[in-house]
Design a protein around this motif. Structure first.
Motif, PDB file in Angstrom:
ATOM      1  N   ALA A 111     -13.370   6.519  30.757  1.00 19.33           N
ATOM      2  CA  ALA A 111     -12.674   7.775  30.888  1.00 19.33           C
ATOM      3  C   ALA A 111     -11.778   8.239  29.846  1.00 19.33           C
ATOM      4  O   ALA A 111     -11.863   9.434  29.205  1.00 19.33           O
ATOM      5  N   LEU A 112     -11.167   7.079  29.175  1.00 21.70           N
ATOM      6  CA  LEU A 112     -10.275   7.489  28.097  1.00 21.70           C
ATOM      7  C   LEU A 112     -10.721   7.456  26.815  1.00 21.70           C
ATOM      8  O   LEU A 112     -10.294   8.104  26.183  1.00 21.70           O
ATOM      9  N   ALA A 113     -11.963   6.880  26.600  1.00 21.66           N
ATOM     10  CA  ALA A 113     -12.670   6.854  25.267  1.00 21.66           C
ATOM     11  C   ALA A 113     -12.943   8.145  24.489  1.00 21.66           C
ATOM     12  O   ALA A 113     -12.575   8.449  23.454  1.00 21.66           O
ATOM     13  N   PRO A 114     -13.313   9.193  25.297  1.00 23.05           N
ATOM     14  CA  PRO A 114     -13.388  10.414  24.626  1.00 23.05           C
ATOM     15  C   PRO A 114     -12.161  11.273  24.250  1.00 23.05           C
ATOM     16  O   PRO A 114     -11.947  12.524  23.782  1.00 23.05           O
ATOM     17  N   LEU A 150      -1.812   3.639  29.950  1.00 18.30           N
ATOM     18  CA  LEU A 150      -1.552   5.188  29.979  1.00 18.30           C
ATOM     19  C   LEU A 150      -0.575   5.445  28.830  1.00 18.30           C
ATOM     20  O   LEU A 150      -0.617   6.438  28.183  1.00 18.30           O
ATOM     21  N   GLU A 151       0.429   4.746  28.988  1.00 19.26           N
ATOM     22  CA  GLU A 151       1.484   4.891  28.027  1.00 19.26           C
ATOM     23  C   GLU A 151       1.164   4.656  26.510  1.00 19.26           C
ATOM     24  O   GLU A 151       1.647   5.489  25.738  1.00 19.26           O
ATOM     25  N   LYS A 152       0.571   3.857  26.157  1.00 23.15           N
ATOM     26  CA  LYS A 152       0.185   3.403  24.990  1.00 23.15           C
ATOM     27  C   LYS A 152      -0.885   4.714  24.565  1.00 23.15           C
ATOM     28  O   LYS A 152      -0.692   5.057  23.226  1.00 23.15           O
ATOM     29  N   GLU A 153      -1.690   5.203  25.358  1.00 28.88           N
ATOM     30  CA  GLU A 153      -2.571   6.280  24.864  1.00 28.88           C
ATOM     31  C   GLU A 153      -1.671   7.625  25.107  1.00 28.88           C
ATOM     32  O   GLU A 153      -2.460   8.524  24.564  1.00 28.88           O
ATOM     33  N   LYS A 154      -0.588   7.573  25.356  1.00 26.70           N
ATOM     34  CA  LYS A 154       0.312   8.836  25.729  1.00 26.70           C
ATOM     35  C   LYS A 154      -0.539  10.057  26.261  1.00 26.70           C
ATOM     36  O   LYS A 154      -0.600  11.207  25.720  1.00 26.70           O
ATOM     37  N   ILE A 155      -1.130   9.751  27.358  1.00 29.25           N
ATOM     38  CA  ILE A 155      -1.920  10.405  27.975  1.00 29.25           C
ATOM     39  C   ILE A 155      -1.405  11.331  29.305  1.00 29.25           C
ATOM     40  O   ILE A 155      -0.759  10.495  30.083  1.00 29.25           O
ATOM     41  N   GLU A 182       3.819  18.070  33.019  1.00 25.47           N
ATOM     42  CA  GLU A 182       4.401  18.406  31.449  1.00 25.47           C
ATOM     43  C   GLU A 182       3.467  17.402  30.697  1.00 25.47           C
ATOM     44  O   GLU A 182       2.889  16.516  31.453  1.00 25.47           O
ATOM     45  N   LYS A 183       3.231  17.798  29.462  1.00 25.95           N
ATOM     46  CA  LYS A 183       2.337  16.930  28.603  1.00 25.95           C
ATOM     47  C   LYS A 183       2.976  15.542  28.593  1.00 25.95           C
ATOM     48  O   LYS A 183       4.088  15.409  28.369  1.00 25.95           O
ATOM     49  N   GLY A 184       1.928  14.556  28.716  1.00 25.18           N
ATOM     50  CA  GLY A 184       2.258  13.168  28.714  1.00 25.18           C
ATOM     51  C   GLY A 184       3.233  12.641  30.081  1.00 25.18           C
ATOM     52  O   GLY A 184       3.047  11.334  30.023  1.00 25.18           O
ATOM     53  N   ALA A 211     -15.420   2.474  20.786  1.00 22.27           N
ATOM     54  CA  ALA A 211     -16.015   1.739  21.766  1.00 22.27           C
ATOM     55  C   ALA A 211     -15.091   0.046  21.793  1.00 22.27           C
ATOM     56  O   ALA A 211     -14.683  -0.382  22.743  1.00 22.27           O
ATOM     57  N   ASN A 212     -15.231  -0.529  20.554  1.00 26.96           N
ATOM     58  CA  ASN A 212     -14.714  -1.671  20.338  1.00 26.96           C
ATOM     59  C   ASN A 212     -13.078  -1.619  20.801  1.00 26.96           C
ATOM     60  O   ASN A 212     -12.615  -2.554  21.141  1.00 26.96           O
ATOM     61  N   GLU A 213     -12.393  -0.581  20.110  1.00 30.78           N
ATOM     62  CA  GLU A 213     -10.989  -0.541  20.608  1.00 30.78           C
ATOM     63  C   GLU A 213     -10.949  -0.483  22.032  1.00 30.78           C
ATOM     64  O   GLU A 213     -10.024  -0.975  22.576  1.00 30.78           O
ATOM     65  N   MET A 214     -11.913   0.406  22.981  1.00 36.14           N
ATOM     66  CA  MET A 214     -11.649   0.412  24.446  1.00 36.14           C
ATOM     67  C   MET A 214     -11.892  -1.029  24.928  1.00 36.14           C
ATOM     68  O   MET A 214     -11.197  -1.331  25.726  1.00 36.14           O
ATOM     69  N   LEU A 215     -12.985  -1.515  24.382  1.00 33.63           N
ATOM     70  CA  LEU A 215     -13.666  -2.963  24.767  1.00 33.63           C
ATOM     71  C   LEU A 215     -12.248  -3.770  24.838  1.00 33.63           C
ATOM     72  O   LEU A 215     -11.875  -4.680  25.675  1.00 33.63           O
ATOM     73  N   ALA A 216     -11.499  -3.742  23.534  1.00 36.44           N
ATOM     74  CA  ALA A 216     -10.515  -4.819  23.416  1.00 36.44           C
ATOM     75  C   ALA A 216      -9.365  -4.293  24.354  1.00 36.44           C
ATOM     76  O   ALA A 216      -8.673  -5.480  24.961  1.00 36.44           O
ATOM     77  N   MET A 217      -8.976  -3.082  24.694  1.00 31.49           N
ATOM     78  CA  MET A 217      -7.891  -2.656  25.379  1.00 31.49           C
ATOM     79  C   MET A 217      -8.249  -3.233  26.912  1.00 31.49           C
ATOM     80  O   MET A 217      -7.432  -3.547  27.742  1.00 31.49           O
TER      81      MET A 217
END
Lengths: 550, 212
Positions: free
Chosen positions: B150-153, B183-188, B28-30, B117-123
């Motif tokens: 992998a999450l950036a796009p 993963l939970e934060k990005e809801k992926i 299922e999604k998420g 990219a900055n967001e990902m670097l911070a995470m």
């Protein structure tokens, strides 16, 4: 969206197909020409000369391969097993004979052993010995075998050494613990394991001997290659030359098939999962000195004497007036080599990448087929290329386009032939680069949305850059040394450094060969050193790349 | 179902027995789903099929309502919008951390790309090391950069192929927590393959066991 296999829409598949077609066409046209009805010349050749060609070719090839292996295998064994005095320099220097084309060594040794040559003159001057001059008339066949052995042994040496470097030290240690000495380990354990590598190196030596024109023509040995030249230049008979080319091609393919069989049947798989590399150990003083002596002796005959003689001739023949003509010849070969090498590497990169992107059995088999040019003697390939370009020229004339690829006016034929002949070198260099890098970076890029071409240019090409440069260098070096293709396919009044050396030697103006020969050797040696350094830095300096290997 | 794998079979050319035979499941999604199983049971092969590196012999893969692999259908990896973290990370060795993360963001404009990219670097807690090359990073840092790349796009589905196998036990535990949080934060939606049940228990909400 369906995956597209259309060769027009996919540039990688297009390049792959272009390579295969380029290699196939000369052989197809050669076969067509060889099928022409037998003429008077051919009947004469078949009745009176063919047996000599077959026997001389066989004898020369088998003897040359045997002696080259007898030099190359022990050299590989001792350089891998022992850290003898001077090992690190010697190990590197043993590659240098590859920079000296066999025909140059042949001219030098032939002169050296003559009445006015350094050897007899030295005996007369320094020892006062007036030796029987006929005692030094070495028969052509053993002389040619010696020349091929001292110039071509690095093929066996390098391949066997590469194999030994990847063997586990425990193999050697176990044989010693089980009570066998070094010799017994060599013959009982390692020689059977090395058999496929020896067969691989020996096959390359055989290809080189079968392809040779310079040495055999100088010594007057009647091999197939010299016979093809005689039929083409002496009798202007392309049909008979094509018939002999097809026969020689058959022999080459048989040899290649034997090599494949040897690789398959003689190969053993190492079962240990944890391997420690076979590292050289310090031998006893006597063994160490014996190793150094053997290596220096080989270097003496293969590099030091020929190069020393060339420099000695250079002091006698140095003449400013020769320079402009030599400069023109150097420009001819460098520009042709650059053009052919660029075409070769573009085709090689495209073909290898196509087989990675679309690794179907037909694609892989066709790519392997495209590498046959290297195993085909230059004279045979030249005949195929002449047949092909004659057809194109005739076809052009029938459409009113005259002088299209006119044989006597353009270097297009020569460049095309170089690319077909040396495609295998570029292909294997690029393939080896890709295999070191693995698939992981490409796959990571594809999951990040990059298409095949973007993945190649942004991710994979920078990683295999050294392999591409190394392939470029090796192809360039081989073209610099090449003689048979150049002799047959060069346009009128088009000379290269190699053809200058050949012409001077043919006219017995030995001193004059010094400058062009030194130029060829210097360029080749420098480029081989660059390729060797690139290969080492590529493997050693990128731990992050090695970690990605699969 | 967001991801549907139906009757999937696959075998490598030189193998008599297929590595996967008639495999079916859905996500299922998420959802964060783990697949565990012994070495050689075809876990990584399953991820390679979903990513598009291999084509199935039989069966189909439907992602977000679109068939991406079936008998006559094949969508190449770059068009599936599926992210993947490899066992060996696969960080491009000739690119810095920032360039690695920006690699999949070329459709974004300059400023937007830098922000993501900055967001990902911070995470990834890598704000101070954007100019470092992968070989200058520790194993854990490489792992985090690989995940962020992998999450950036913003992929529709994230595939994790034994991402902790090269890490030592302590770092592994920390990374499991970090990955779960991210993963939970990005809801992926995520499919996580491992041979270690503990890793999967720590990260996933549901587990599928794969056998030979």
């Amino acid at each position: 969206m369906k995956r597209s296999f259309s060769c027009i829409r996919n540039p990688w598949i297009f390049t792959h197909r272009l390579s295969v077609v380029s290699v196939s066409l000369p052989f197809i046209f050669l076969a067509i020409q060889a099928a022409a009805p037998a003429n008077e010349n051919w009947l004469h050749i078949r009745g009176w000369l063919l047996q000599t060609y077959v026997l001389d070719t066989l004898l020369l090839t088998l003897s040359g391969v045997f002696i080259a292996s007898m030099i190359g295998v022990p050299l590989a064994w001792i350089t891998c097993l022992f850290a003898f005095p001077g090992k690190y320099f010697i190990e590197w220097a043993l590659v240098l004979p590859l920079a000296i084309p066999p025909y140059i060594s042949a001219y030098i040794y032939y002169h050296l052993m003559g009445y006015t040559g350094g050897f007899q003159a030295g005996l007369r001057t320094f020892l006062g010995l007036d030796v029987n001059r006929f005692g030094f008339d070495i028969p052509p066949m053993p002389f040619a075998v010696f020349i091929f052995a001292v110039t071509l042994f690095p093929y066996v040496y390098l391949i066997v050494k590469a194999f030994l470097k990847h063997q586990s030290a425990s193999l050697y240690e176990n044989t010693r613990l089980l009570g066998r000495g070094a010799w017994s380990s060599f013959f009982g354990v390692f020689l059977p394991l090395m058999a496929p590598s020896i067969a691989g190196g020996a096959t390359l030596v055989a290809f080189e001997i079968l392809s040779d024109f310079g040495v055999t023509s100088h010594f007057g040995i009647h091999t197939f290659s010299t016979a093809i030249f005689s039929a083409w230049f002496g009798m202007s008979d392309a049909d008979s030359a094509a018939k002999m080319s097809v026969m020689l091609l058959g022999a080459v393919f048989t040899l290649a098939a034997f090599n494949k069989l040897a690789q398959r049947t003689l190969k053993y798989r190492i079962v240990s999962s944890k391997e420690r590399a076979l590292l050289p150990r310090i031998p006893s003083r006597r063994v160490g000195l014996a190793c150094t002596f053997f290596c220096v002796l080989v270097l003496l005959f293969s590099v030091i004497i020929p190069v020393g003689q060339l420099f000695s001739w250079l002091t006698l023949s140095w003449n400013q007036e020769l320079l402009p003509r030599l400069w023109q010849n150097a420009r001819n070969i460098v520009s042709s080599a650059l053009a052919a090498t660029s075409c070769t590497m573009i085709l090689a990169v495209g073909t290898v990448n196509a087989t990675r992107l679309f690794p179907s059995k037909p694609n892989l088999a066709l790519a392997q087929f495209a590498t046959i040019g290297y195993s085909v003697p230059g004279a045979v390939l030249a005949m195929g290329v002449i047949s092909l370009f004659s057809f194109i020229s005739r076809a052009g004339a029938s459409f009113g386009i005259h002088d299209l690829f006119d044989i006597s006016r353009t270097t297009a034929m020569l460049i095309f032939a170089y690319a077909v002949r040396f495609f295998a070198i570029g292909y294997h260099a690029v393939e080896s680069g890709f295999s070191k890098v693995g698939n992981i970076y490409g796959e990571a890029a594809r999951t990040l949305g990059a298409g095949p071409s973007e993945t190649f240019f942004r991710v994979e090409m920078p990683l295999i850059r050294n392999a591409i440069i190394s392939g470029f260098v090796l192809v360039f070096v081989d073209i610099m040394k090449e003689l048979p293709l150049t002799m047959i396919l060069r346009p009128f009044n088009f000379n290269t450094l190699g053809t200058s050396v050949y012409d001077f030697a043919k006219n017995e103006i030995m001193e004059e060969i010094a400058l062009p020969a030194i130029l060829i050797i210097a360029v080749c040696a420098a480029f081989i050193a660059i390729a060797s350094l690139l290969d080492k830095s590529y493997s050693a300096a990128r731990p992050e790349v090695r970690r990605g290997e699969r | 179902m967001f991801l549907e794998v139906r009757e999937l079979s696959f075998g490598y050319g030189n193998m008599l027995i297929p590595s996967l035979r008639g495999l079916s499941f859905g996500i299922e999604k998420g959802e964060i789903v783990g697949i565990v199983g012994p070495s050689g049971s075809g876990k990584s092969t399953l991820l390679r099929l979903i990513a598009g590196f291999e084509r199935p012999l039989e069966g189909s893969i439907v992602l977000d309502g679109i068939t991406v692999a079936a008998k006559d259908v094949y969508v190449p990896p770059e068009s599936r919008n599926v992210g993947m973290v490899f066992q060996d990370y696969g960080l491009f060795p000739h690119m810095t951390v920032r360039k690695n993360i920006e690699f999949g963001l070329r459709r974004l404009k300059g400023e937007e790309r830098a922000m993501r990219a900055n967001e990902m670097l911070a995470m990834a807690q890598m704000e101070n090391f954007p100019s470092r090359y992968p070989y200058e990073l520790s194993g854990g840092q490489q792992q985090r950069v690989s995940l962020m790349r992998a999450l950036a796009p913003r992929p529709r589905l994230l595939l994790l192929d034994e991402p902790f196998s090269n890490l030592d036990a302590d770092l592994r535990e920390i990374m499991c927590k970090d990955v779960k949080t991210i993963l939970e934060k990005e809801k992926i939606t995520c499919l996580f393959v491992s041979h270690d049940q503990r890793d999967v228990n720590a990260v996933c909400s549901r587990i599928i066991t794969q056998t030979y």
